[in-house]
Enzyme design. Structure first.
Site, PDB file in Angstrom:
ATOM      1  N   HIS A  68       0.834  -1.209   0.000  1.00  0.00           N
ATOM      2  CA  HIS A  68       0.000   0.000   0.000  1.00  0.00           C
ATOM      3  C   HIS A  68       0.861   1.249   0.000  1.00  0.00           C
ATOM      4  O   HIS A  68       0.583   2.215  -0.709  1.00  0.00           O
ATOM      5  CB  HIS A  68      -0.878   0.040   1.242  1.00  0.00           C
ATOM      6  CG  HIS A  68      -1.694  -1.180   1.411  1.00  0.00           C
ATOM      7  ND1 HIS A  68      -2.231  -1.577   2.595  1.00  0.00           N
ATOM      8  CD2 HIS A  68      -2.046  -2.111   0.509  1.00  0.00           C
ATOM      9  CE1 HIS A  68      -2.886  -2.688   2.421  1.00  0.00           C
ATOM     10  NE2 HIS A  68      -2.778  -3.036   1.173  1.00  0.00           N
TER      11      HIS A  68
ATOM     12  N   CYS B 282      -0.612  -1.879 -19.319  1.00  0.00           N
ATOM     13  CA  CYS B 282      -0.544  -0.882 -18.241  1.00  0.00           C
ATOM     14  C   CYS B 282       0.283  -1.337 -17.034  1.00  0.00           C
ATOM     15  O   CYS B 282       0.196  -0.738 -15.978  1.00  0.00           O
ATOM     16  CB  CYS B 282      -1.945  -0.480 -17.793  1.00  0.00           C
ATOM     17  SG  CYS B 282      -2.886  -1.813 -17.071  1.00  0.00           S
TER      18      CYS B 282
HETATM   19  C1  PEP Z   1      -0.794  -5.187 -13.303  1.00  0.00           C
HETATM   20  O1  PEP Z   1      -0.981  -6.250 -12.705  1.00  0.00           O
HETATM   21  O2  PEP Z   1       0.068  -5.049 -14.177  1.00  0.00           O
HETATM   22  C2  PEP Z   1      -1.584  -3.993 -12.967  1.00  0.00           C
HETATM   23  C3  PEP Z   1      -1.498  -2.901 -13.695  1.00  0.00           C
HETATM   24  O3  PEP Z   1      -2.359  -4.058 -11.868  1.00  0.00           O
HETATM   25  P1  PEP Z   1      -1.792  -3.940 -10.370  1.00  0.00           P
HETATM   26  O4  PEP Z   1      -0.339  -3.603 -10.452  1.00  0.00           O
HETATM   27  O5  PEP Z   1      -2.601  -2.897  -9.712  1.00  0.00           O
HETATM   28  O6  PEP Z   1      -2.054  -5.318  -9.852  1.00  0.00           O
END
Ligand code: PEP
Ligand code: MG
Length: 751
Positions: free
Chosen positions: A365, A678
């Site tokens: 977090h 992403c």
């Molecule tokens: C990912 O898993 O690449 C993602 C963008 O989500 P998070 O990092 O929030 O799990």
């Protein structure tokens, strides 16, 4: 309780020790006086003090009884000889026949072979090992428990005095801690660099008076403080949510410790033996920490952590030190902590220049908040809270995961050069802000930014991002202590859309579970939370919060276009089900007379390999797909993204992974589905280049990465990059990275 005679002996020894320490003199003189004082008081022939010269080497720094020439000459490695073993184990060794003891090492320069009795105790402060205090005698006898106790207390006082700099001035090992430059190698939590001053989240309490004359008065001070502590715990309990059974249970256990008679009795005994109230608390705390290191059971560890926390509070009450003293933050504060929750970090906000944590992980977090605030963060900087003092100068290199504490001028100058170079680069990137990320071959890549807080939105303008490719909605849930209300969320999402000024924002529905545990959510213990009940799985099984969030999004759009994306979809059916929830909410909102979005795009995050092999119907139905590379990579290689031991083992530019990415691109091209990426890799220029070469036309990243990624893409021909990748894959290379780096450096030479 000890017999009166012994008790006063121990007090007498401590008083003499305090008087000795109070006398003026250099560090070495003090140490010499202390060893002769102890030898005299204990009636033994030898007393020696060994201190750490570096992490692994103990040096004989003062002795009464061993040969004087051996001082600063005799050295032992950690674990070597009886002295080294005491330091390694953090426990005393008490033997009447030292030469026959396991690990005994003969050191001819000291002349110690004639001594049979050996008692060595660690000089440590709250688990931080500083050295070893040794007494030896010719007579083959073991020291009594009371004698061991007396020496342990003396060692503790020595540790306190070392902390205060009592032995500064004579050689490396005698210097006070907290004065030398120290380098910490941790991990990157958030890139960026910062120069500033330490601000300890939980400042260390310094004890200036470890020895006290009046046990009665000290016991009273202790009891008063314990009473205050109990009241504060009661207040905490009264404030806690009485509906939340688990929290109540935890706090009740906490209160039980605060009221523990055994704890108070042990501290009072220490006071009667000559310690001040503060020193008695700390002695108990040290014992708790030592036990913590030995206890593998997580439940017991939690309990011991509670006790450690109570000791900290008690020390703060007794000394008046800590947060409540109103000490001002230094200029350019860099927060240093063992760990910190997202809410607390957010409270500090952007006034922090950097954050350094002993624990934490890339997905924790605190890291998520630090990233959202664009504050450089180094994690796993082991022992930094023990080393750093408030106000110390500190340099944070979030790119390399390196921290320089109290750096010398050369290091600081080199560091400033690096910051200046970065500033120049930023200026260059700012010049590209309005230009497209168009490669020399003519291909254009859309660069979007990731966000999670309202505070991120101003970066849209500054970075030149085309939109928000990933808005992580869980932060709003993580930073509160209860589920946010629909109205609150709708207002926030609406402000996000206002700030985006018509640019696209892909709102990802709540992605909790795994490492992201809501403080108010009942904790489900799972053997492997990353593969457990998380993200859309929670949303589909308990759809209340998901539906509320979807309503909030629809209302926030208030007629504007809306993009909703579901996280961690592993199979077509889950997407269908989640999509149905949204369609039902659209229907309901329409019936309630709310204005519906003029257009809704419904997408999925591809974060599990299974979804890449979903039926064509999935690709046809999804309006867009975004590859969550962080999760996808961990499941592709079965390498936990939170586990520092394995997470760097597999390269993103691994041939198999890039082939797999190519497969996903092909499937989306076949169905005409918009595809983006992403995960964190989208923000790393070389990785971004390869992803673009594999056919990704939209990348979403942290705003600060947009400039560097754009700058690189604009300088290359993506078709050529693809050729390099294909060639490497064809010849069976594991990773294409060396070839790409080589190709890039040849490009640079040509420019
Ligand atoms: C990912 O898993 O690449 C993602 C963008 O989500 P998070 O990092 O929030 O799990
Ligand atoms: Mg993910």
């Amino acid at each position: 309780m000890m017999a009166d005679g012994t008790e006063s002996e121990s007090r007498k020894l401590l008083r003499r020790l305090r008087d000795t320490l109070a006398e003026a003199g250099k560090g070495q003189e003090r140490l010499d006086r202390i060893t002769s004082l102890i030898a005299d008081s204990m009636g033994c022939e030898v007393c020696s003090i060994y201190l750490f010269r570096d992490d692994d080497t103990l040096e004989l720094c003062a002795t009464e009884g061993l040969k004087a020439e051996s001082v600063h000459q005799t050295r032992l490695r950690l674990g070597e000889g009886l002295v080294g073993r005491v330091a390694k184990m953090g426990k005393p060794i008490n033997t009447g026949n030292a030469p026959s003891e396991r690990g005994f090492r003969y050191m001819p320069e000291t002349g110690e072979e004639i001594y049979s009795a050996f008692l060595g105790v660690p000089i440590q402060r709250l688990g931080e090992m500083l050295g070893v205090l040794v007494v030896q005698a010719k007579a083959a006898r073991q020291y009594s428990d009371d004698e061991v106790y007396a020496i342990e207390v003396v060692a503790m006082v020595l540790a306190e005095m070392a902390e205060l700099g009592a032995f500064v001035g004579e050689g490396e090992a005698l210097s006070a801690p907290h004065q030398h430059p120290v380098l910490f190698r941790g991990g990157t939590g958030q890139e960026g660099t910062a120069e500033g001053h330490v601000w300890l989240h939980e400042p260390r309490v310094l004890i200036t008076n470890p020895v006290a004359d009046d046990p009665q008065a000290e016991c009273e001070r202790l009891r008063d403080a314990v009473q205050k502590l109990r009241l504060s715990v009661d207040t905490l309990l009264a404030k806690a949510d009485s509906e939340d059974g688990e929290q109540q249970q935890v706090l009740e256990a906490y209160r039980m410790f605060a009221n523990s008679r055994g704890w108070l009795r042990r501290m009072e005994e220490d006071i009667h033996r000559g310690l001040s109230a503060e020193a008695a608390v700390e002695k108990e705390q040290s014992a708790t920490r030592a036990r913590l290191n030995d206890v593998p059971d997580p439940y017991l560890r939690e309990r011991l952590n509670d006790l450690d926390d109570l000791s900290n509070r008690l020390l703060r009450i007794l000394t008046g030190q800590g947060h409540d003293t109103g000490a001002a933050m230094p200029p350019n504060p860099v927060l240093v902590a063992r760990n910190i929750g997202p809410g607390e970090l957010l409270e500090y906000g952007r006034k922090l220049k950097g954050v350094v944590l002993e624990e934490g992980s890339v997905g924790s977090h605190a890291a998520v908040v630090a990233r959202a605030l664009a504050i450089p963060l180094v994690i796993h900087a082991e022992r930094i809270t023990t080393e750093a003092l408030n106000g110390d100068r500190i340099l944070v290199d979030g790119d390399q995961g390196i921290v320089h504490l109290r750096p010398d001028e050369n290091v600081a100058a080199a560091f400033r050069d690096k910051i200046a170079m970065q500033a120049q680069a930023m200026e260059r990137y700012a010049g590209l802000r309005l230009l497209p990320a168009q490669a020399l071959c003519g291909t254009t890549v859309g660069l979007h930014m990731n966000a999670g807080l309202m505070a991120d939105l101003p970066s849209l303008e500054g970075s030149g991002a085309e939109g928000v490719g990933l808005f992580r909605t869980e932060l709003q849930f993580l930073i509160r202590n209860q589920v946010p209300k629909r109205g609150e969320l709708a207002a926030l999402y609406s402000r996000v859309l206002d700030a985006a000024k018509g640019r696209r924002v892909a709102f990802r529905t709540l992605d909790i579970g795994s490492d992201k545990v809501l403080p108010y959510m009942k904790r489900v213990d799972e053997p492997n939370p990353a593969m457990g009940w998380r993200a859309i799985r929670v949303g589909l099984d308990k759809p209340g919060v998901l539906r509320m969030q979807l309503q909030a999004l629809l209302r926030a759009a208030n007629g504007r276009p809306l993009m909703v994306m579901f996280p961690f979809v592993a199979q077509f059916e889950e997407f269908l089900e989640a999509r149905d929830h949204l369609l039902r909410e659209i229907d309901r909102e329409g019936q309630l007379g709310h204005v519906l979005p003029e257009r809704i795009e419904i997408g999925a995050m591809l974060e599990t390999p299974s979804l890449a092999f979903a039926p064509k119907q999935f690709f046809d139905l999804a309006d867009f797909i975004s590859i969550g590379g962080n999760d996808l990579k961990q499941f592709f290689f079965a390498a936990d993204r939170e586990n520092e031991r394995v997470r760097r083992r597999y390269d993103t530019l691994n041939a198999s992974f890039l082939t797999f990415i190519g497969h996903i691109v092909d499937r989306c091209v076949e169905s005409g589905t918009a595809l983006s990426f992403c995960g964190e890799d989208a923000g790393r220029p070389v990785e971004a280049l390869c992803l673009a070469a594999m056919g990704l036309r939209t990348l979403s990243m942290r705003p600060a990465s947009i400039g560097p990624v754009k700058s690189l893409i604009r300088r290359v021909n993506l078709a050529e990059v693809r050729r390099v990748i294909d060639d490497e894959i064809r010849v069976g290379r594991t990773t294409v990275r060396p070839a790409i780096m080589d190709w890039l450096s040849r490009q640079n030479e040509g420019l």
